[in-house]
Design a protein around this motif. Structure first.
Motif, PDB file in Angstrom:
ATOM      1  N   ASP A 422       0.827  -1.208   0.000  1.00  0.00           N
ATOM      2  CA  ASP A 422       0.000   0.000   0.000  1.00  0.00           C
ATOM      3  C   ASP A 422       0.859   1.254   0.000  1.00  0.00           C
ATOM      4  O   ASP A 422       0.530   2.236  -0.657  1.00  0.00           O
ATOM      5  N   LEU A 423       1.978   1.217   0.735  1.00  0.00           N
ATOM      6  CA  LEU A 423       2.871   2.371   0.791  1.00  0.00           C
ATOM      7  C   LEU A 423       3.441   2.680  -0.589  1.00  0.00           C
ATOM      8  O   LEU A 423       3.464   3.840  -1.032  1.00  0.00           O
ATOM      9  N   LEU A 424       3.886   1.660  -1.295  1.00  0.00           N
ATOM     10  CA  LEU A 424       4.444   1.873  -2.635  1.00  0.00           C
ATOM     11  C   LEU A 424       3.377   2.352  -3.609  1.00  0.00           C
ATOM     12  O   LEU A 424       3.639   3.221  -4.445  1.00  0.00           O
ATOM     13  N   ALA A 425       2.169   1.792  -3.514  1.00  0.00           N
ATOM     14  CA  ALA A 425       1.094   2.250  -4.388  1.00  0.00           C
ATOM     15  C   ALA A 425       0.724   3.696  -4.096  1.00  0.00           C
ATOM     16  O   ALA A 425       0.422   4.468  -5.006  1.00  0.00           O
ATOM     17  N   ARG A 426       0.760   4.083  -2.815  1.00  0.00           N
ATOM     18  CA  ARG A 426       0.403   5.449  -2.433  1.00  0.00           C
ATOM     19  C   ARG A 426       1.385   6.463  -3.019  1.00  0.00           C
ATOM     20  O   ARG A 426       0.999   7.530  -3.452  1.00  0.00           O
ATOM     21  N   TYR A 427       2.660   6.115  -3.048  1.00  0.00           N
ATOM     22  CA  TYR A 427       3.663   7.070  -3.505  1.00  0.00           C
ATOM     23  C   TYR A 427       4.018   6.921  -4.975  1.00  0.00           C
ATOM     24  O   TYR A 427       4.876   7.650  -5.469  1.00  0.00           O
ATOM     25  N   THR A 428       3.390   5.986  -5.675  1.00  0.00           N
ATOM     26  CA  THR A 428       3.597   5.890  -7.116  1.00  0.00           C
ATOM     27  C   THR A 428       2.351   6.287  -7.899  1.00  0.00           C
ATOM     28  O   THR A 428       2.438   7.022  -8.872  1.00  0.00           O
ATOM     29  N   ASN A 429       1.199   5.797  -7.449  1.00  0.00           N
ATOM     30  CA  ASN A 429      -0.040   6.100  -8.166  1.00  0.00           C
ATOM     31  C   ASN A 429      -1.062   6.845  -7.323  1.00  0.00           C
ATOM     32  O   ASN A 429      -2.075   7.300  -7.837  1.00  0.00           O
ATOM     33  N   GLY A 430      -0.800   6.979  -6.028  1.00  0.00           N
ATOM     34  CA  GLY A 430      -1.744   7.658  -5.148  1.00  0.00           C
ATOM     35  C   GLY A 430      -1.419   9.128  -4.975  1.00  0.00           C
ATOM     36  O   GLY A 430      -0.774   9.751  -5.819  1.00  0.00           O
ATOM     37  N   LEU A 431      -1.857   9.674  -3.861  1.00  0.00           N
ATOM     38  CA  LEU A 431      -1.675  11.103  -3.587  1.00  0.00           C
ATOM     39  C   LEU A 431      -0.573  11.366  -2.579  1.00  0.00           C
ATOM     40  O   LEU A 431      -0.402  12.505  -2.145  1.00  0.00           O
ATOM     41  N   GLY A 432       0.178  10.333  -2.182  1.00  0.00           N
ATOM     42  CA  GLY A 432       1.269  10.543  -1.249  1.00  0.00           C
ATOM     43  C   GLY A 432       0.784  11.009   0.111  1.00  0.00           C
ATOM     44  O   GLY A 432      -0.196  10.502   0.661  1.00  0.00           O
ATOM     45  N   ILE A 433       1.475  11.996   0.648  1.00  0.00           N
ATOM     46  CA  ILE A 433       1.157  12.477   1.991  1.00  0.00           C
ATOM     47  C   ILE A 433      -0.210  13.168   2.017  1.00  0.00           C
ATOM     48  O   ILE A 433      -0.883  13.198   3.047  1.00  0.00           O
ATOM     49  N   VAL A 434      -0.661  13.718   0.878  1.00  0.00           N
ATOM     50  CA  VAL A 434      -1.991  14.339   0.823  1.00  0.00           C
ATOM     51  C   VAL A 434      -3.068  13.293   1.121  1.00  0.00           C
ATOM     52  O   VAL A 434      -4.082  13.579   1.766  1.00  0.00           O
ATOM     53  N   GLU A 435      -2.826  12.086   0.678  1.00  0.00           N
ATOM     54  CA  GLU A 435      -3.774  11.005   0.941  1.00  0.00           C
ATOM     55  C   GLU A 435      -3.914  10.740   2.432  1.00  0.00           C
ATOM     56  O   GLU A 435      -5.002  10.458   2.930  1.00  0.00           O
ATOM     57  N   ASP A 436      -2.801  10.853   3.156  1.00  0.00           N
ATOM     58  CA  ASP A 436      -2.859  10.674   4.612  1.00  0.00           C
ATOM     59  C   ASP A 436      -3.663  11.785   5.270  1.00  0.00           C
ATOM     60  O   ASP A 436      -4.439  11.542   6.195  1.00  0.00           O
ATOM     61  N   LEU A 437      -3.473  13.016   4.807  1.00  0.00           N
ATOM     62  CA  LEU A 437      -4.231  14.127   5.374  1.00  0.00           C
ATOM     63  C   LEU A 437      -5.721  13.944   5.139  1.00  0.00           C
ATOM     64  O   LEU A 437      -6.551  14.203   6.025  1.00  0.00           O
ATOM     65  N   LEU A 438      -6.085  13.479   3.965  1.00  0.00           N
ATOM     66  CA  LEU A 438      -7.498  13.298   3.644  1.00  0.00           C
ATOM     67  C   LEU A 438      -8.105  12.091   4.352  1.00  0.00           C
ATOM     68  O   LEU A 438      -9.329  11.983   4.449  1.00  0.00           O
ATOM     69  N   SER A 439      -7.273  11.187   4.847  1.00  0.00           N
ATOM     70  CA  SER A 439      -7.799  10.006   5.527  1.00  0.00           C
ATOM     71  C   SER A 439      -8.280  10.313   6.936  1.00  0.00           C
ATOM     72  O   SER A 439      -8.952   9.477   7.553  1.00  0.00           O
ATOM     73  N   ASP A 440      -7.940  11.480   7.460  1.00  0.00           N
ATOM     74  CA  ASP A 440      -8.398  11.860   8.794  1.00  0.00           C
ATOM     75  C   ASP A 440      -9.863  12.267   8.715  1.00  0.00           C
ATOM     76  O   ASP A 440     -10.205  13.244   8.043  1.00  0.00           O
ATOM     77  N   PRO A 441     -10.766  11.568   9.385  1.00  0.00           N
ATOM     78  CA  PRO A 441     -12.189  11.908   9.285  1.00  0.00           C
ATOM     79  C   PRO A 441     -12.514  13.283   9.860  1.00  0.00           C
ATOM     80  O   PRO A 441     -13.551  13.853   9.530  1.00  0.00           O
ATOM     81  N   ARG A 442     -11.657  13.833  10.710  1.00  0.00           N
ATOM     82  CA  ARG A 442     -11.908  15.152  11.287  1.00  0.00           C
ATOM     83  C   ARG A 442     -11.513  16.281  10.330  1.00  0.00           C
ATOM     84  O   ARG A 442     -11.891  17.428  10.533  1.00  0.00           O
ATOM     85  N   VAL A 443     -10.735  15.957   9.294  1.00  0.00           N
ATOM     86  CA  VAL A 443     -10.296  16.962   8.323  1.00  0.00           C
ATOM     87  C   VAL A 443     -11.322  17.042   7.202  1.00  0.00           C
ATOM     88  O   VAL A 443     -11.671  16.033   6.591  1.00  0.00           O
ATOM     89  N   THR A 444     -11.797  18.243   6.931  1.00  0.00           N
ATOM     90  CA  THR A 444     -12.792  18.436   5.867  1.00  0.00           C
ATOM     91  C   THR A 444     -12.214  19.074   4.622  1.00  0.00           C
ATOM     92  O   THR A 444     -12.735  18.891   3.532  1.00  0.00           O
ATOM     93  N   ASP A 445     -11.130  19.855   4.763  1.00  0.00           N
ATOM     94  CA  ASP A 445     -10.536  20.540   3.625  1.00  0.00           C
ATOM     95  C   ASP A 445      -9.018  20.547   3.779  1.00  0.00           C
ATOM     96  O   ASP A 445      -8.495  20.580   4.905  1.00  0.00           O
ATOM     97  N   VAL A 446      -8.329  20.536   2.636  1.00  0.00           N
ATOM     98  CA  VAL A 446      -6.874  20.651   2.609  1.00  0.00           C
ATOM     99  C   VAL A 446      -6.516  21.715   1.579  1.00  0.00           C
ATOM    100  O   VAL A 446      -6.961  21.634   0.426  1.00  0.00           O
TER     101      VAL A 446
END
Length: 923
Positions: A422-446
């Motif tokens: 999953d880590l390799l997929a996140r940093y090759t085809n995903g959104l990288g660290i932005v994906e982690d920020l968006l995974s927080d249910p308390r975060v509504t906007d980035v």
């Protein structure tokens, strides 16, 4: 001229040698940033500031490459020096330049005729050369040596009867003092001193590597004799000799150069009274710990974005929590910490991804596989499908990882394998660290502001904007926009500097702007959609609406009212709209028109609603391949009678909409969102800005205002429904906005809740009367209907505090369906005077009544028997109680009071809900 003529040729040779021996490096330029990247991968040294050879080469590169914004030591991890850390390195590197200029000064002033002249001259030149060499790789130690030399009067003692020699020595000391004063203000560094059996330092005996933070009196590197010695007359000289005699200082390398070794030894001998050695023959070592004070930002090589893992000193800790990966197969956990700044009204959001703390062997494995994945070029993959591409890259990463593990005869657990994949997929085809920020249910906007490599990413945490510890690099930003362009199929560049798209897999709406619209580079805005549809009970528990307003909104939706939901950006308009859609009975068809898909259409369809979604082109940029909102609206009006939902009312299509509403072509009801801070503001915009005639505007039944409230003027923002106003049936041709609206409910900031207005309390609401007339009931019956709905929403909300799953759309939709079934049963009995489904005196009930009763029973039986294993609606045997209640309560006295009927309806619904809650999955 004296400086040029006396310049030591050896120093020039040293500069040339420095240029030849520098580590391989390259400059990386972006629009706002220059980065020096030093390749340390093949270096045998430690690639550390505490390594003398590494220090010398790093300082040499910095003296050659001025005005950089970041220095990167690229090895297994990437070590970024920037800001104050890089400024300190530049200051240390510049100390040599401030010293080297004094090497050409006359060491002996005046026409000296004494036989000691040559010895004094050699001693002083040797001291200056040694000082310059030390300044090249250890400026802190060189400055300390210079300071101690001055304090200890370290020159060879002059004859007592020679005033000429005393004056000459004093002038040399003054020259050294001037050098010290004009040298740059070096940063303070911790000092470590090895243990000595016969020590002169105030360090406990027997301890090795003890920190002596107060060795220096100030941040310039001055010696504090009282803190480091017992014998102030001997320690400076002894320490100075040891500083100059250490193997790393270059003195031993200088031995053998044309007989100069004798002079060097004499320098040490003239400075120390006891030889500067310990009883065991070792020399005293003063070691400056550069690494502990000049700290880099460490990151894995597959992420060029920077994450600061330590909170600044001007912050206070508030809370911390963990969030798990959205993929159930991956047990990856992110640590989140929230801090408050002590010098400004803002919070700091710190995220710590586990990949920034990987072990070296893990990092080597992942980097090797990542490079294989980059070289891999799949020919049968549709990259426009993010979900499919992510699955493909994850599978490929897993395959490559297994191959590498087998080749290296290593093993990992299945959980670790999934996490690495999953880590390799996140940093090759995903959104990288932005994906982690968006995974927080308390975060509504980035939000990512340009220039992104200089501005921290901002997140909106439960309505409050916070600065984060994440800085995205230009490489990551370019990679993101390339991926977004591929997914959306829309152009992006200087001719089209705006890109909008939906990432359904992440539940996010993305907006990107670039040059020339954003002169400083790419800027991003990520707005999350709710993964689960909002419901009115859930909004009650968040404080957005009151229980009574939830009952009233449910009544409006069931009554097919035409409603506009207004508010500023991020006020919760779409959330309220999606919650209100659940209050439209499932039997009615719904058409939606959106330019950006935010309504949970698929979820509503899965729950049984008849929803048809329609797409129109972006409100910002028009593409020839997309349908205009006006065309989409005209098409929707020809698709038959249905409730019409407009994602956002903003353009000329409004005229078509109100024309359809006025003649009844729109069908059951029209619901839409629009930007506006009050009902009057909505009227002004629609009538005066968009050109809708005032008479047509009266086709709107109500306007709901959503607002962001800052309680007490604090930095916290709360999403609240602040006003519900109805449109009066005023006969004035061109009414003023104040004459057109009547407040049904208003927000009380002191009590943080919506409260009914006078028109509702007195039963004089024209809108309620309009719906009551349509239903053929009295105003009192309509108000009782609202009251029962209020109690139902309040009951669900209260139970949802203990069982949050009961607030979700699945449970709320079933509760609504039972309410409508009970309402139909009550209406059928009131209409006929017979108990539904039971034989009259003539023998048979009407077909309609029998059908209703059959429907109720079928619903109960279906909910009990067919779903008992997965989504249980009733406990076994409850259907019998339900039917018995019908027989018992409606057997006699059919002409009951309507209030008693509603109370009986609520009683039966409440009994059903209590059984439903007990049997609901997860109970």
């Amino acid at each position: 001229m004296d400086t040029v003529s006396c310049l030591n040729p050896g120093q020039l040779r040293g500069q040339g040698k420095e240029g030849e021996e520098l580590c391989p490096y390259k400059n990386r330029h972006t629009k706002n940033r220059k980065t020096i990247v030093i390749n340390c991968k093949e270096c045998e040294s430690e690639s550390s500031l505490n390594d003398p050879d590494c220090r010398r080469k790093i300082f040499g590169i910095l003296r050659k490459e001025v005005h950089a914004d970041c220095l990167v030591l690229s090895r297994l991890y990437e070590r970024d020096y920037e800001g104050k850390a890089l400024e300190s390195l530049y200051t240390l590197a510049g100390f040599r330049e401030s010293v080297i200029g004094y090497g050409g000064m006359k060491m002996v002033t005046g026409p000296c005729t004494r036989p000691e002249k040559s010895e004094c001259l050699g001693e002083r030149k040797d001291f200056m050369e040694i000082l310059v060499e030390n300044a090249e790789y250890d400026p802190m130690k060189a400055r300390l040596a210079l300071s101690m030399f001055i304090q200890a009067k370290g020159l060879k003692k002059v004859p007592q009867d020679s005033l000429e020699c005393a004056g000459c020595s004093e002038q040399f000391y003054q020259l050294l003092c001037e050098m010290l004063e004009k040298s740059p203000f070096l940063p303070n560094m911790p000092v470590k001193i090895p243990a000595l059996q016969n020590h002169d330092f105030s360090v406990p005996a027997g301890e090795t590597g003890c920190s002596a933070e107060n060795l220096l009196a100030d941040t310039s590197g001055e010696l504090a004799p009282g803190d480091m010695q017992h014998n102030p007359t001997q320690a400076p000289a002894k320490t100075l000799k040891s500083l100059f005699q250490q193997g790393e200082n270059g003195i031993k390398r200088r031995q053998g150069r044309g007989g100069r070794e004798g002079r060097v030894e004499r320098v040490g001998e003239s400075l120390a009274t006891n030889g500067g050695t310990n009883p065991d023959g070792s020399t005293t070592d003063v070691f400056f710990d550069y690494e502990s004070r000049i700290k880099p930002h460490v990151r894995p090589p597959f992420s060029s974005s920077r994450i600061y893992t330590e909170a600044p000193r001007n912050t206070e800790f508030l809370e911390c929590y963990d969030i798990s990966s959205r993929d159930e197969r991956d047990e990856r956990v992110l640590e989140i910490s929230i801090y408050r700044y002590t010098d400004r009204p803002e919070k700091l959001y710190m995220i710590r991804p586990p990949e920034y703390n990987l072990r070296p062997e893990e990092l080597r494995l992942l980097e090797k596989v990542r490079k294989r994945m980059i070289r891999h070029r799949p020919g049968d993959l549709a990259f426009t499908d993010p979900a499919g591409a992510r699955k493909y890259f994850r599978s490929m990463a897993r395959e490559f990882l297994l191959e590498e593990l087998l080749d290296g005869e290593k093993s990992v657990s299945p959980e670790e394998l999934e996490s690495y994949s999953d880590l390799l997929a996140r940093y090759t085809n995903g959104l990288g660290i932005v994906e982690d920020l968006l995974s927080d249910p308390r975060v509504t906007d980035v939000y990512i502001n340009a220039p992104a490599d200089l501005n921290a990413v901002h997140v909106v945490l439960e309505g409050e904007e916070c600065v984060s510890n994440v800085f995205l690099s230009q490489d990551d930003l370019d990679a993101l926009v390339s991926r977004f362009r591929t997914i959306s199929g829309r152009p992006f560049g200087e001719a089209v500097p705006v890109l909008e798209l939906n990432l359904e897999d992440f539940g996010v709406r993305v907006s990107v702007i670039g040059d020339p619209l954003s002169a400083n580079g790419l800027a991003y805005a990520f707005r999350k959609h709710a993964r689960a549809p909002w419901t009115l009970p859930k909004l009650i528990n968040t404080g957005s609406i009151s229980a009574f307003s939830a009952g009233f909104l449910s009544f409006l939706m069931d009554g097919q009212a035409s409603v506009l939901i207004a508010g500023e950006v991020g006020a919760g308009k779409t959330s309220l709209l999606s919650a209100m859609l659940l209050e439209i009975p499932q039997k009615y068809r719904i058409l939606t028109i959106e330019d950006t898909h935010e309504l949970p259409i698929e979820k509503l369809q899965g729950l049984g609603w008849k929803v048809q979604g329609m797409s129109s082109h972006s409100s910002v940029l028009k593409s020839g391949a997309e349908i205009s909102p006006e065309t989409a609206l005209r098409a929707a009006l020809r698709l038959g009678s249905s409730s019409l939902v407009i994602g956002e009312v903003r353009g000329p299509e409004v005229k078509v909409l109100y024309e359809a509403m006025q003649v009844g072509q729109a069908g059951n009801s029209v619901i839409g969102t629009i930007h506006g801070s009050s009902a009057e503001n909505v009227y002004e915009r629609i009538v005066h800005t968009l050109g809708v005639p005032p008479a047509s505007f009266k086709a709107t039944d109500a306007v709901i205002i959503c607002s962001t409230i800052r309680p007490g003027g604090s930095m916290q923002k709360l999403k609240r429904v602040s006003q519900i106003a109805e449109i009066t049936g005023s006969t004035i041709e061109n009414p003023e906005p104040g004459e057109l609206f009547t407040d049904i409910m208003t927000y009380d900031a002191a009590r943080d809740s919506l409260f009914p207005g006078e028109v509702l309390e007195q039963g004089q609401s024209e809108l309620i009367g309009k719906i009551a007339l349509k239903w053929g009931i009295s105003i009192d019956q309509a108000l009782k209907n609202i009251e029962i709905r209020t109690r139902i929403k309040e009951k669900i909300a209260e139970e949802g505090k203990r069982r949050p799953d009961l607030l979700e759309a699945e449970a709320v939709s079933e509760a609504n369906n039972i309410f409508w079934l009970l309402m139909d049963s009550m209406k059928s009995r009131d209409k006929t005077g017979f108990k539904p489904g039971f034989e009259s005196e003539t023998g048979k009930g009407s077909g309609t009544e029998a059908g209703i009763e059959t429907g109720v029973k079928a619903g109960i039986e279906t909910g009990t028997k067919s779903e008992i294993g997965s989504k249980i609606n009733f406990t076994p045997g409850f259907e019998t109680d339900f039917e018995t209640d019908f027989e018992t309560n409606f057997e006699t006295n059919f002409e009951t009071d309507f209030e008693a009927d509603f109370e009986e309806l609520y009683s039966r619904w409440e009994k059903w809900f209590e059984n439903f809650a007990r049997a609901y999955p997860g109970a």
